[in-house]
Design a protein around this motif. Structure first.
Motif, PDB file in Angstrom:
ATOM      1  N   GLU A  48      41.127  31.576  36.691  1.00 31.37           N
ATOM      2  CA  GLU A  48      40.572  32.275  37.208  1.00 31.37           C
ATOM      3  C   GLU A  48      38.798  31.604  37.730  1.00 31.37           C
ATOM      4  O   GLU A  48      38.605  32.069  38.930  1.00 31.37           O
ATOM      5  CB  GLU A  48      40.376  33.670  37.206  1.00 31.37           C
ATOM      6  CG  GLU A  48      41.716  34.185  37.628  1.00 31.37           C
ATOM      7  CD  GLU A  48      41.293  35.312  37.598  1.00 31.37           C
ATOM      8  OE1 GLU A  48      40.894  36.388  37.507  1.00 31.37           O
ATOM      9  OE2 GLU A  48      42.794  36.804  38.734  1.00 31.37           O
ATOM     10  N   ALA A  49      38.472  31.269  36.291  1.00 29.00           N
ATOM     11  CA  ALA A  49      36.930  30.952  35.752  1.00 29.00           C
ATOM     12  C   ALA A  49      37.221  29.255  36.452  1.00 29.00           C
ATOM     13  O   ALA A  49      36.035  29.617  37.502  1.00 29.00           O
ATOM     14  CB  ALA A  49      37.036  30.795  34.135  1.00 29.00           C
ATOM     15  N   TYR A  56      31.710  28.434  43.139  1.00 28.51           N
ATOM     16  CA  TYR A  56      30.201  29.211  43.089  1.00 28.51           C
ATOM     17  C   TYR A  56      29.220  27.976  43.097  1.00 28.51           C
ATOM     18  O   TYR A  56      28.472  27.232  43.364  1.00 28.51           O
ATOM     19  CB  TYR A  56      29.339  29.187  42.076  1.00 28.51           C
ATOM     20  CG  TYR A  56      30.245  31.326  42.346  1.00 28.51           C
ATOM     21  CD1 TYR A  56      29.611  31.764  43.237  1.00 28.51           C
ATOM     22  CD2 TYR A  56      31.209  32.116  41.458  1.00 28.51           C
ATOM     23  CE1 TYR A  56      29.577  33.028  43.295  1.00 28.51           C
ATOM     24  CE2 TYR A  56      31.063  33.072  41.394  1.00 28.51           C
ATOM     25  CZ  TYR A  56      30.646  34.068  42.687  1.00 28.51           C
ATOM     26  OH  TYR A  56      30.956  35.351  42.864  1.00 28.51           O
ATOM     27  N   GLY A  57      30.013  26.272  43.418  1.00 29.26           N
ATOM     28  CA  GLY A  57      29.603  24.859  42.993  1.00 29.26           C
ATOM     29  C   GLY A  57      28.819  24.068  44.182  1.00 29.26           C
ATOM     30  O   GLY A  57      28.106  23.944  43.925  1.00 29.26           O
ATOM     31  N   ALA A  58      29.343  25.048  45.064  1.00 21.78           N
ATOM     32  CA  ALA A  58      28.935  24.938  46.188  1.00 21.78           C
ATOM     33  C   ALA A  58      28.900  25.805  47.629  1.00 21.78           C
ATOM     34  O   ALA A  58      29.575  26.061  48.396  1.00 21.78           O
ATOM     35  CB  ALA A  58      29.565  23.388  46.987  1.00 21.78           C
ATOM     36  N   GLU A 226      37.429  35.416  46.959  1.00 20.75           N
ATOM     37  CA  GLU A 226      38.785  35.965  47.124  1.00 20.75           C
ATOM     38  C   GLU A 226      39.893  35.253  47.307  1.00 20.75           C
ATOM     39  O   GLU A 226      40.808  34.917  46.371  1.00 20.75           O
ATOM     40  CB  GLU A 226      38.976  37.543  47.955  1.00 20.75           C
ATOM     41  CG  GLU A 226      37.504  38.436  47.377  1.00 20.75           C
ATOM     42  CD  GLU A 226      37.683  39.891  48.229  1.00 20.75           C
ATOM     43  OE1 GLU A 226      38.688  39.041  49.188  1.00 20.75           O
ATOM     44  OE2 GLU A 226      37.558  40.239  48.049  1.00 20.75           O
ATOM     45  N   ARG A 227      39.841  34.714  48.152  1.00 16.51           N
ATOM     46  CA  ARG A 227      41.172  33.480  48.824  1.00 16.51           C
ATOM     47  C   ARG A 227      41.270  31.991  47.550  1.00 16.51           C
ATOM     48  O   ARG A 227      42.380  32.202  46.558  1.00 16.51           O
ATOM     49  CB  ARG A 227      40.154  32.962  49.600  1.00 16.51           C
ATOM     50  CG  ARG A 227      41.733  31.999  50.390  1.00 16.51           C
ATOM     51  CD  ARG A 227      43.392  32.420  50.552  1.00 16.51           C
ATOM     52  NE  ARG A 227      43.868  31.267  50.695  1.00 16.51           N
ATOM     53  CZ  ARG A 227      45.454  32.209  51.499  1.00 16.51           C
ATOM     54  NH1 ARG A 227      45.666  32.920  50.526  1.00 16.51           N
ATOM     55  NH2 ARG A 227      45.933  30.743  51.766  1.00 16.51           N
ATOM     56  N   ALA A 232      44.081  30.996  42.123  1.00 12.85           N
ATOM     57  CA  ALA A 232      44.628  30.317  40.891  1.00 12.85           C
ATOM     58  C   ALA A 232      45.535  30.813  40.074  1.00 12.85           C
ATOM     59  O   ALA A 232      46.075  29.839  39.323  1.00 12.85           O
ATOM     60  CB  ALA A 232      43.270  31.521  40.250  1.00 12.85           C
ATOM     61  N   ARG A 233      46.461  31.645  41.054  1.00 10.95           N
ATOM     62  CA  ARG A 233      47.664  31.949  39.984  1.00 10.95           C
ATOM     63  C   ARG A 233      48.260  30.735  40.300  1.00 10.95           C
ATOM     64  O   ARG A 233      49.057  30.706  39.015  1.00 10.95           O
ATOM     65  CB  ARG A 233      48.529  32.915  40.370  1.00 10.95           C
ATOM     66  CG  ARG A 233      47.521  34.418  41.139  1.00 10.95           C
ATOM     67  CD  ARG A 233      48.311  34.789  42.017  1.00 10.95           C
ATOM     68  NE  ARG A 233      47.178  36.213  41.882  1.00 10.95           N
ATOM     69  CZ  ARG A 233      47.672  37.731  43.425  1.00 10.95           C
ATOM     70  NH1 ARG A 233      48.843  37.347  43.663  1.00 10.95           N
ATOM     71  NH2 ARG A 233      47.183  38.135  42.582  1.00 10.95           N
ATOM     72  N   ALA A 234      48.467  30.007  40.832  1.00 14.33           N
ATOM     73  CA  ALA A 234      49.388  28.467  41.130  1.00 14.33           C
ATOM     74  C   ALA A 234      48.624  27.222  41.025  1.00 14.33           C
ATOM     75  O   ALA A 234      49.306  26.613  41.227  1.00 14.33           O
ATOM     76  CB  ALA A 234      49.393  28.655  42.369  1.00 14.33           C
TER      77      ALA A 234
END
Length: 309
Positions: A48-49, A56-58, A226-227, A232-234
Motif C-alpha cells: 500500500e505504501a 502522490y508522485g504525480a 483508493e483504487r 495493492a493487494r495484488a
C-alpha cells in the motif's frame, strides 16, 4: 437567460477559486503529514505504501505542495534578497555538480566502444566480461546497445547544467535589442509560463510511464488513491527486462528513470532561473552573472576555429 448564464459563469469562477485556495491551504497539512508519516509512502515492504508513492508522485496534492513551497520561498526571497541568492547558488551548484559528474559518461561511452571494437575485430570474441572476482558477462551486442544509456545520461542529467552554463541554443526574435530590465522580464515570463509548466507536464506523463514498467497491476493516471490502494493487494514487482534484440541491452527501465530525473532537474532550474532573473532585475545590471559558477577554459583548451584539413 443572460442572467442565468452570467450567474453560472460567476459560480464556476467562484468554485475554481475556492478549489485553488483550498488546495493551497491543504498543501501545508499534506506536507506536514508526509514528513511526519514517512512509512505511509516510503516503506516499500508494504504494498500500500508503494501505491501511495505512485499516486502522490504525480498528484494534485504534490502539485500544490510544490506550488505553495515556490510561493513561500519566493515571498521570503523578495523580502530578503540574500536568502534568494542562497537558493540560487544552491540549486545552480547542485546542477553544476550533477552535470559535471554525468558528463564523464561520454568518456566511458568512448572507451567502451573502443573495447567492443577490439573484442569483435581483434580477438573475435562473442562476449565481453567486466569486473573482478565475479565478472559481469554479456554478449557483445548487449554492451553495444548499452552505449545508448551513457548517451541518455549525458542528455538527461546535463540539460540543467548546460542551461546554467548558457550552452543552449536560443532563438532570438525580440530579446537582443530590448533593454536590460525588459530582458529580465522576458526571462521571468519564459521560466514561469514555459519552462516550469512544460517540465511539470512531461513529469506527469513520464511518472506513470515509468511505473507501468516496474510493477503489476499497471497503475493509471486516471485512477484515484483508493483504487490504487485496492490494487495493492495484488501488487508485484515486474521490472522491465526485455531488450530490442535477442542478446541486446535489457535494462530499458533505466531510461524511464532518467526521463523523470530530467523533468525534475529542468523544473528546479526553471525555478532557479526565475529567481535569478528577478534578483538581477531588482538589483540592476551590476548584479548580472552574480555568483555564476561558469566552467573555465584553460590556456590551450580553446576551441580551434577555422581548422584546415
Amino acid at each position: 437567460m443572460e442572467e442565468t448564464a452570467s450567474g453560472g459563469a460567476f459560480g464556476a469562477i467562484l468554485d475554481g477559486l475556492t478549489w485553488f485556495f483550498g488546495n493551497i491551504a491543504m498543501s501545508f497539512w499534506n506536507l506536514g503529514y508526509a514528513v511526519t508519516h514517512p512509512s505511509s509512502w516510503l516503506n516499500w515492504t508494504d504494498n500500500e505504501a508503494v501505491m501511495r508513492f505512485v499516486y502522490y508522485g504525480a498528484s494534485v496534492e504534490l502539485l500544490f505542495v510544490v506550488l505553495t513551497a515556490f510561493l513561500v520561498l519566493t515571498a521570503i526571497g523578495m523580502w530578503r534578497h540574500s536568502f534568494m541568492w542562497g537558493l540560487v547558488r544552491g540549486l545552480e551548484g547542485f546542477h553544476n555538480t550533477v552535470g559535471r559528474i554525468a558528463a564523464w559518461a561520454g568518456l566511458i561511452m568512448v572507451l567502451q566502444q573502443v573495447i567492443i571494437i577490439l573484442v569483435q575485430r581483434v580477438f573475435a570474441r562473442p562476449d565481453l566480461s567486466f569486473g573482478f572476482g565475479v565478472p559481469v558477462t554479456f554478449d557483445v551486442s548487449w554492451w553495444s546497445e548499452e552505449l545508448k544509456l551513457y548517451n541518455a545520461i549525458v542528455v538527461a542529467l546535463c540539460l540543467a547544467y548546460t542551461f546554467v552554463q548558457g550552452g543552449h541554443v536560443r532563438v532570438d526574435l525580440v530579446y537582443a535589442p530590448v533593454s536590460y530590465r525588459t530582458k529580465k522580464i522576458i526571462d521571468m515570463f519564459g521560466s514561469l509560463f514555459f519552462m516550469m509548466p512544460m517540465a511539470a507536464l512531461v513529469w506527469l506523463y513520464s511518472w506513470y510511464f515509468l511505473w507501468r514498467h516496474l510493477i503489476v497491476p499497471k497503475p493509471s493516471a486516471s485512477e484515484g488513491l483508493e483504487r490504487l490502494v485496492m490494487k495493492a493487494r495484488a501488487l508485484k514487482w515486474n521490472v522491465e527486462t526485455i531488450g530490442f534484440s535477442p542478446n541486446g541491452f535489457s535494462a530499458y527501465f533505466l531510461f524511464k528513470i532518467l526521463i523523470v530525473l530530467m523533468c525534475g532537474f529542468i523544473f528546479l532550474q526553471g525555478v532557479c532561473f526565475f529567481w535569478r532573473s528577478y534578483l538581477e532585475w531588482r538589483e540592476g545590471p551590476e548584479s548580472e552573472g552574480k555568483y555564476h559558477d561558469h566552467d573555465k577554459v584553460e590556456a590551450g583548451e580553446e576551441a580551434y576555429d577555422h581548422a584546415e584539413f
